[in-house]
Design a protein around this motif. Structure first.
Motif, PDB file in Angstrom:
ATOM      1  N   GLY A   1      67.760  36.707  10.961  1.00 49.63           N
ATOM      2  CA  GLY A   1      67.473  35.992  12.192  1.00 49.63           C
ATOM      3  C   GLY A   1      66.038  35.544  12.356  1.00 49.63           C
TER       4      GLY A   1
ATOM      5  N   LEU B   1      72.182  34.455  26.492  1.00 44.16           N
ATOM      6  CA  LEU B   1      71.587  35.418  25.575  1.00 44.16           C
ATOM      7  C   LEU B   1      71.496  34.832  24.172  1.00 44.16           C
ATOM      8  CD1 LEU B   1      70.494  38.194  24.861  1.00 44.16           C
ATOM      9  CD2 LEU B   1      72.866  38.994  24.603  1.00 44.16           C
ATOM     10  N   GLU B   2      72.566  34.169  23.719  1.00 41.09           N
ATOM     11  CA  GLU B   2      72.542  33.543  22.393  1.00 41.09           C
ATOM     12  C   GLU B   2      71.447  32.487  22.309  1.00 41.09           C
ATOM     13  OE1 GLU B   2      77.328  34.031  21.381  1.00 41.09           O
ATOM     14  OE2 GLU B   2      76.558  32.197  22.311  1.00 41.09           O
TER      15      GLU B   2
ATOM     16  N   GLN C   1      68.669  32.364  24.083  1.00 42.10           N
ATOM     17  CA  GLN C   1      67.367  33.024  24.074  1.00 42.10           C
ATOM     18  C   GLN C   1      67.069  33.634  22.710  1.00 42.10           C
ATOM     19  OE1 GLN C   1      66.534  35.629  27.381  1.00 42.10           O
ATOM     20  NE2 GLN C   1      64.960  36.751  26.270  1.00 42.10           N
ATOM     21  N   GLN C   2      68.060  34.207  22.071  1.00 37.22           N
ATOM     22  CA  GLN C   2      67.840  34.806  20.756  1.00 37.22           C
ATOM     23  C   GLN C   2      67.426  33.759  19.728  1.00 37.22           C
ATOM     24  OE1 GLN C   2      71.653  36.734  20.347  1.00 37.22           O
ATOM     25  NE2 GLN C   2      70.859  38.719  21.018  1.00 37.22           N
TER      26      GLN C   2
ATOM     27  N   GLN D   1      63.813  32.808  20.430  1.00 37.53           N
ATOM     28  CA  GLN D   1      62.895  33.856  19.984  1.00 37.53           C
ATOM     29  C   GLN D   1      62.709  33.814  18.479  1.00 37.53           C
ATOM     30  OE1 GLN D   1      63.477  37.244  23.477  1.00 37.53           O
ATOM     31  NE2 GLN D   1      64.748  37.362  21.646  1.00 37.53           N
TER      32      GLN D   1
ATOM     33  N   ARG E   1      58.840  37.345  21.590  1.00 29.99           N
ATOM     34  CA  ARG E   1      59.780  37.783  22.605  1.00 29.99           C
ATOM     35  C   ARG E   1      59.587  36.938  23.856  1.00 29.99           C
ATOM     36  NH1 ARG E   1      64.015  40.797  21.516  1.00 29.99           N
ATOM     37  NH2 ARG E   1      63.899  41.720  23.600  1.00 29.99           N
TER      38      ARG E   1
ATOM     39  N   LYS F   1      63.242  37.202  30.015  1.00 27.34           N
ATOM     40  CA  LYS F   1      64.561  36.636  30.297  1.00 27.34           C
ATOM     41  C   LYS F   1      64.554  35.706  31.506  1.00 27.34           C
ATOM     42  CE  LYS F   1      67.840  39.206  32.083  1.00 27.34           C
ATOM     43  NZ  LYS F   1      68.940  40.203  32.222  1.00 27.34           N
TER      44      LYS F   1
END
Length: 216
Positions: A32, A168-169, A171-172, A175, A181, A184
């Motif tokens: 990732g 969430l996906e 944001q990941q 990042q 980081r 949120k």
């Protein structure tokens, strides 16, 4: 009619540098992280050193820079079907010890599955060898800055998270590309104007199902 300038010189009276293209093909590695595709140079010059896929422009064949970039991806790392964009021209006179070579660098950011068949090697941009062949480390630095600027402005412009995704996906992915980081609430306020809900939910591992979104 033969063209000449105000000094009476024709175009071929001036020294002609060679023109090359080099492609910074970026993606996410299995862990990732933002990574770039490199290969070990097979030729006599800079043999074995990691390098970006690149090639000289075939002027005698009326090849365009785009065509040369696509050819480099096919021939050097077995990647097809992408559209790298011009990034910048690298023209340091000493960038190539073989002679004066201008490199028109290109950049592309693609999902990992789009290059599953590549013969190249994925290297995280934060773990690149100290020096790539020629000035390719400078090309990678410029390419990373370019895609990170895009990701600071817009939600996942390269569609690494697909067409529909949870917050969430999304944001990941950001990042991973930005290498940092993200808070949120701040991230969601920033991206909200660019998103619309699909009306669907996606079951997660823990907690209630998450709403899914797409780009506006």
């Amino acid at each position: 009619m033969v063209w000449s300038d105000e000094h009476g010189n024709r175009l071929d009276d001036y020294a002609q540098p060679s023109v090359a293209v080099d492609v910074a093909l970026l993606t996410l590695d299995p862990e990732g992280r933002l990574a770039v595709v490199v290969h070990d140079r097979p030729g006599a010059h800079e043999h074995g050193r990691p390098a970006l896929p690149g090639t000289f422009l075939h002027v005698d064949r009326n090849e365009t820079l785009r065509e040369a970039a696509l050819r480099a991806l096919r021939a050097k790392v077995n990647v097809r079907g992408h559209e790298p964009r011009q990034l910048a021209v690298f023209d340091d006179p000493g960038r190539d010890p073989r002679g004066r070579v201008l490199s028109v660098a290109h950049v592309d950011l693609v999902p990992p599955e789009a290059i599953a068949a590549t013969s190249g090697v994925l290297v995280a941009v934060d773990e690149l060898p100290h020096t790539l062949a020629y000035d390719h480390d400078r090309v990678v630095t410029a390419a990373v800055a370019h895609v990170r600027a895009l990701y600071h402005r817009l939600p996942d412009p390269a569609r690494l998270a697909g067409e529909e995704f949870t917050l969430l996906e999304l944001q990941q992915v950001h990042q991973a590309v930005l290498g940092e980081r993200l808070q949120k609430d701040t991230f969601r306020r920033h991206t909200a104007p660019h998103l619309v809900e699909t009306g669907e939910v996606r079951a997660g591992g823990v907690g209630k199902p998450a709403r899914t979104f797409r780009r506006r």
